[in-house]
Every structure is written in structure tokens, then in C-alpha cells.
Scaffold this motif. Structure first.
Motif, PDB file in Angstrom:
ATOM      1  N   PHE A  26       0.834  -1.208   0.000  1.00 19.08           N
ATOM      2  CA  PHE A  26       0.000   0.000   0.000  1.00 19.08           C
ATOM      3  C   PHE A  26       0.868   1.257   0.000  1.00 19.08           C
ATOM      4  O   PHE A  26       0.665   2.156  -0.809  1.00 19.08           O
ATOM      5  N   PHE A  27       1.822   1.322   0.931  1.00 19.59           N
ATOM      6  CA  PHE A  27       2.660   2.516   1.006  1.00 19.59           C
ATOM      7  C   PHE A  27       3.521   2.677  -0.255  1.00 19.59           C
ATOM      8  O   PHE A  27       3.737   3.793  -0.719  1.00 19.59           O
ATOM      9  N   LYS A  28       3.974   1.579  -0.789  1.00 20.19           N
ATOM     10  CA  LYS A  28       4.770   1.639  -2.023  1.00 20.19           C
ATOM     11  C   LYS A  28       3.933   2.174  -3.173  1.00 20.19           C
ATOM     12  O   LYS A  28       4.364   3.074  -3.903  1.00 20.19           O
ATOM     13  N   ASP A  29       2.717   1.646  -3.332  1.00 13.97           N
ATOM     14  CA  ASP A  29       1.848   2.068  -4.429  1.00 13.97           C
ATOM     15  C   ASP A  29       1.288   3.467  -4.218  1.00 13.97           C
ATOM     16  O   ASP A  29       1.224   4.267  -5.153  1.00 13.97           O
ATOM     17  N   GLN A  30       0.870   3.770  -3.004  1.00 14.98           N
ATOM     18  CA  GLN A  30       0.199   5.034  -2.704  1.00 14.98           C
ATOM     19  C   GLN A  30       1.162   6.217  -2.723  1.00 14.98           C
ATOM     20  O   GLN A  30       0.812   7.296  -3.178  1.00 14.98           O
ATOM     21  N   PHE A  31       2.366   6.017  -2.195  1.00 19.14           N
ATOM     22  CA  PHE A  31       3.286   7.130  -2.020  1.00 19.14           C
ATOM     23  C   PHE A  31       4.560   6.999  -2.840  1.00 19.14           C
ATOM     24  O   PHE A  31       5.432   7.870  -2.773  1.00 19.14           O
ATOM     25  N   GLY A  32       4.682   5.923  -3.589  1.00 19.34           N
ATOM     26  CA  GLY A  32       5.842   5.739  -4.448  1.00 19.34           C
ATOM     27  C   GLY A  32       7.145   5.529  -3.686  1.00 19.34           C
ATOM     28  O   GLY A  32       8.219   5.779  -4.223  1.00 19.34           O
TER      29      GLY A  32
END
Length: 95
Positions: free
Chosen positions: A40-46
Motif C-alpha cells: 500500500f505505502f509503495k503504491d500510494q506514495f511511491g
């Protein structure tokens, strides 16, 4: 209670551990949830750095933990007040 040797994969790394048989499923679920939050954090915030992703998940987890503790304490206070009220009512009724 027997112990199992399992491997939990978190952030593309495997962590071997010995766990009680009855805890295995819970630990596997935790590993899955951690990986979902990392994604989630990787996808949401790059965010690409694994250490940064792990720090974000750890931070979020502690915020949730503190919130649950506050809610638990508030609930316990309310239960204690209700029990005190019932105790007072019972004491008054037996006099």
C-alpha cells in the motif's frame, strides 16, 4: 505444545523462526498483513526503499496500537463506573 520451524516472508526477505503450533496461523496472517501494508505505502506514495516502507508500517502500527489502548482504557473506565453504580445500588437496597 510442539514447536514448528517456519519461514515468514516480509519485504522480500525470509525470516526463519520457531513458533508454537497454535501460533503459526496468526504469525502467517501478520506476515501477510505486513506485506499488504508495505505494498500500500509503495503504491500510494511511491516509496521504494524497504527501510522507509518498514518504518512507515511500524509507525502506522504503533499509532493504531496507542489508539486501541486509549479506547480500551476509556471502555474500562466506563465499565468501572457502571460497576460502582451497581455496587452503590445493591448496597442501598440491602440497608
Amino acid at each position: 505444545m510442539s514447536e514448528l520451524a517456519i519461514k515468514i516472508r516480509i519485504a522480500e526477505r525470509e525470516y526463519p523462526m520457531r513458533v508454537k503450533e497454535e501460533e503459526e496461523e496468526r504469525l502467517r496472517v501478520v506476515g501477510k498483513l505486513l506485506n499488504e501494508r508495505l505494498r500500500f505505502f509503495k503504491d500510494q506514495f511511491g516509496i521504494q526503499e524497504k527501510q522507509d516502507l518498514l518504518a512507515m508500517v511500524a509507525f502506522e502500527t504503533m499509532v493504531d496500537k496507542l489508539k486501541l489502548e486509549d479506547e480500551k482504557n476509556a471502555h474500562q473506565t466506563k465499565v468501572d463506573q457502571q460497576l460502582n453504580l451497581l455496587d452503590d445500588l445493591l448496597s442501598a437496597a440491602t440497608k
